[in-house]
Motif scaffolding. Structure first.
Motif, PDB file in Angstrom:
ATOM      1  N   MET A  69       0.685  -1.357   0.198  1.00  0.00           N
ATOM      2  CA  MET A  69      -0.001   0.125   0.028  1.00  0.00           C
ATOM      3  C   MET A  69       0.813   1.375   0.075  1.00  0.00           C
ATOM      4  SD  MET A  69      -2.985   1.009   0.062  1.00  0.00           S
ATOM      5  CE  MET A  69      -3.989   2.569   0.403  1.00  0.00           C
ATOM      6  N   THR A  70       1.907   1.447   0.724  1.00  0.00           N
ATOM      7  CA  THR A  70       2.757   2.452   0.863  1.00  0.00           C
ATOM      8  C   THR A  70       3.666   2.792  -0.361  1.00  0.00           C
ATOM      9  OG1 THR A  70       4.241   1.329   2.087  1.00  0.00           O
ATOM     10  CG2 THR A  70       2.685   2.497   3.596  1.00  0.00           C
ATOM     11  N   TYR A  71       4.025   1.763  -1.015  1.00  0.00           N
ATOM     12  CA  TYR A  71       4.931   1.948  -1.952  1.00  0.00           C
ATOM     13  C   TYR A  71       3.939   2.498  -3.450  1.00  0.00           C
ATOM     14  CZ  TYR A  71       7.843  -0.939   0.484  1.00  0.00           C
ATOM     15  OH  TYR A  71       8.873  -1.480   1.775  1.00  0.00           O
ATOM     16  N   ARG A  72       2.663   2.295  -3.502  1.00  0.00           N
ATOM     17  CA  ARG A  72       1.720   2.938  -4.590  1.00  0.00           C
ATOM     18  C   ARG A  72       1.685   4.107  -4.483  1.00  0.00           C
ATOM     19  NH1 ARG A  72      -3.286  -1.055  -4.622  1.00  0.00           N
ATOM     20  NH2 ARG A  72      -2.570  -2.950  -5.350  1.00  0.00           N
ATOM     21  N   PHE A  73       1.938   5.010  -3.294  1.00  0.00           N
ATOM     22  CA  PHE A  73       1.700   6.480  -3.354  1.00  0.00           C
ATOM     23  C   PHE A  73       2.830   7.244  -2.869  1.00  0.00           C
ATOM     24  CE2 PHE A  73      -2.382   4.222  -2.231  1.00  0.00           C
ATOM     25  CZ  PHE A  73      -3.353   4.795  -3.178  1.00  0.00           C
ATOM     26  N   LYS A  74       2.937   8.288  -3.373  1.00  0.00           N
ATOM     27  CA  LYS A  74       3.736   9.563  -3.000  1.00  0.00           C
ATOM     28  C   LYS A  74       3.005  10.247  -1.882  1.00  0.00           C
ATOM     29  CE  LYS A  74       7.239   8.743  -5.762  1.00  0.00           C
ATOM     30  NZ  LYS A  74       8.321   7.663  -5.325  1.00  0.00           N
ATOM     31  N   TYR A  75       3.394  10.331  -0.536  1.00  0.00           N
ATOM     32  CA  TYR A  75       2.752  11.296   0.274  1.00  0.00           C
ATOM     33  C   TYR A  75       3.379  12.426   0.685  1.00  0.00           C
ATOM     34  CZ  TYR A  75       0.647   6.852   1.324  1.00  0.00           C
ATOM     35  OH  TYR A  75      -0.140   5.522   1.371  1.00  0.00           O
ATOM     36  N   LYS A  76       2.534  13.380   0.666  1.00  0.00           N
ATOM     37  CA  LYS A  76       3.327  14.816   0.994  1.00  0.00           C
ATOM     38  C   LYS A  76       3.860  15.048   2.293  1.00  0.00           C
ATOM     39  CE  LYS A  76      -0.352  16.755  -1.931  1.00  0.00           C
ATOM     40  NZ  LYS A  76      -1.642  17.539  -1.998  1.00  0.00           N
ATOM     41  N   ASN A  77       3.324  14.288   3.367  1.00  0.00           N
ATOM     42  CA  ASN A  77       3.746  14.433   4.671  1.00  0.00           C
ATOM     43  C   ASN A  77       3.258  13.289   5.441  1.00  0.00           C
ATOM     44  OD1 ASN A  77       1.059  14.816   5.631  1.00  0.00           O
ATOM     45  ND2 ASN A  77       1.336  16.998   5.056  1.00  0.00           N
ATOM     46  N   PHE A  78       3.901  13.044   6.760  1.00  0.00           N
ATOM     47  CA  PHE A  78       3.575  11.883   7.391  1.00  0.00           C
ATOM     48  C   PHE A  78       2.115  11.866   8.035  1.00  0.00           C
ATOM     49  CE2 PHE A  78       3.440  10.029  11.789  1.00  0.00           C
ATOM     50  CZ  PHE A  78       3.849   8.924  11.466  1.00  0.00           C
ATOM     51  N   GLU A  79       1.519  12.978   8.263  1.00  0.00           N
ATOM     52  CA  GLU A  79      -0.038  12.933   8.498  1.00  0.00           C
ATOM     53  C   GLU A  79      -0.556  12.351   7.138  1.00  0.00           C
ATOM     54  OE1 GLU A  79      -3.448  13.385  10.434  1.00  0.00           O
ATOM     55  OE2 GLU A  79      -1.315  13.840  11.152  1.00  0.00           O
ATOM     56  N   GLU A  80      -0.563  12.735   6.249  1.00  0.00           N
ATOM     57  CA  GLU A  80      -1.248  12.023   4.842  1.00  0.00           C
ATOM     58  C   GLU A  80      -1.013  10.538   4.861  1.00  0.00           C
ATOM     59  OE1 GLU A  80      -1.924  13.342   0.388  1.00  0.00           O
ATOM     60  OE2 GLU A  80       0.333  13.007   1.073  1.00  0.00           O
ATOM     61  N   ALA A  81       0.099  10.214   5.141  1.00  0.00           N
ATOM     62  CA  ALA A  81       0.674   8.678   5.333  1.00  0.00           C
ATOM     63  C   ALA A  81      -0.230   8.124   6.375  1.00  0.00           C
ATOM     64  CB  ALA A  81       2.190   8.508   5.304  1.00  0.00           C
ATOM     65  N   CYS A  82      -0.414   8.508   7.452  1.00  0.00           N
ATOM     66  CA  CYS A  82      -0.964   8.030   8.671  1.00  0.00           C
ATOM     67  C   CYS A  82      -2.360   7.810   8.184  1.00  0.00           C
ATOM     68  CB  CYS A  82      -0.898   8.725   9.726  1.00  0.00           C
ATOM     69  SG  CYS A  82       0.533   8.510  10.397  1.00  0.00           S
ATOM     70  N   GLN A  83      -3.090   8.958   7.518  1.00  0.00           N
ATOM     71  CA  GLN A  83      -4.584   8.811   7.222  1.00  0.00           C
ATOM     72  C   GLN A  83      -4.832   7.801   6.181  1.00  0.00           C
ATOM     73  OE1 GLN A  83      -5.395  12.534   5.941  1.00  0.00           O
ATOM     74  NE2 GLN A  83      -5.703  13.693   7.989  1.00  0.00           N
ATOM     75  N   ASN A  84      -4.204   7.640   5.189  1.00  0.00           N
ATOM     76  CA  ASN A  84      -4.154   6.698   3.968  1.00  0.00           C
ATOM     77  C   ASN A  84      -4.066   5.342   4.627  1.00  0.00           C
ATOM     78  OD1 ASN A  84      -3.094   5.292   1.651  1.00  0.00           O
ATOM     79  ND2 ASN A  84      -4.369   6.309   1.071  1.00  0.00           N
ATOM     80  N   ILE A  85      -3.218   5.006   5.464  1.00  0.00           N
ATOM     81  CA  ILE A  85      -2.745   3.727   5.942  1.00  0.00           C
ATOM     82  C   ILE A  85      -4.044   3.344   6.944  1.00  0.00           C
ATOM     83  CG2 ILE A  85      -1.481   2.248   7.391  1.00  0.00           C
ATOM     84  CD1 ILE A  85       0.941   4.062   6.220  1.00  0.00           C
ATOM     85  N   PHE A  86      -4.469   4.408   7.747  1.00  0.00           N
ATOM     86  CA  PHE A  86      -5.511   4.109   8.609  1.00  0.00           C
ATOM     87  C   PHE A  86      -6.719   3.694   7.772  1.00  0.00           C
ATOM     88  CE2 PHE A  86      -9.237   5.663  10.699  1.00  0.00           C
ATOM     89  CZ  PHE A  86      -9.337   4.845  12.160  1.00  0.00           C
TER      90      PHE A  86
END
Length: 47
Positions: free
Chosen positions: A1-18
């Motif tokens: 999941m995390t390899y498919r997206f380029k996240y702008k920041n840590f918060e955006e990554a946390c929201q997407n993973i949640f």
């Protein structure tokens, strides 16, 4: 999941993973240790 997206920041990554865990993974993936139920189904039965 995390390899498919380029996240702008840590918060955006946390929201997407949640979202992935709560909305997709827990409603689709069955677990042998839960009697071949999804985590959501198991939680409803034990509540």
């Amino acid at each position: 999941m995390t390899y498919r997206f380029k996240y702008k920041n840590f918060e955006e990554a946390c929201q997407n993973i949640f979202w992935y865990i709560e909305a997709f993974y827990n409603s689709k993936r069955i677990h042998q240790s839960l009697g071949y139920l999804t985590p959501n189904q198991f939680e409803k039965l034990t509540a």
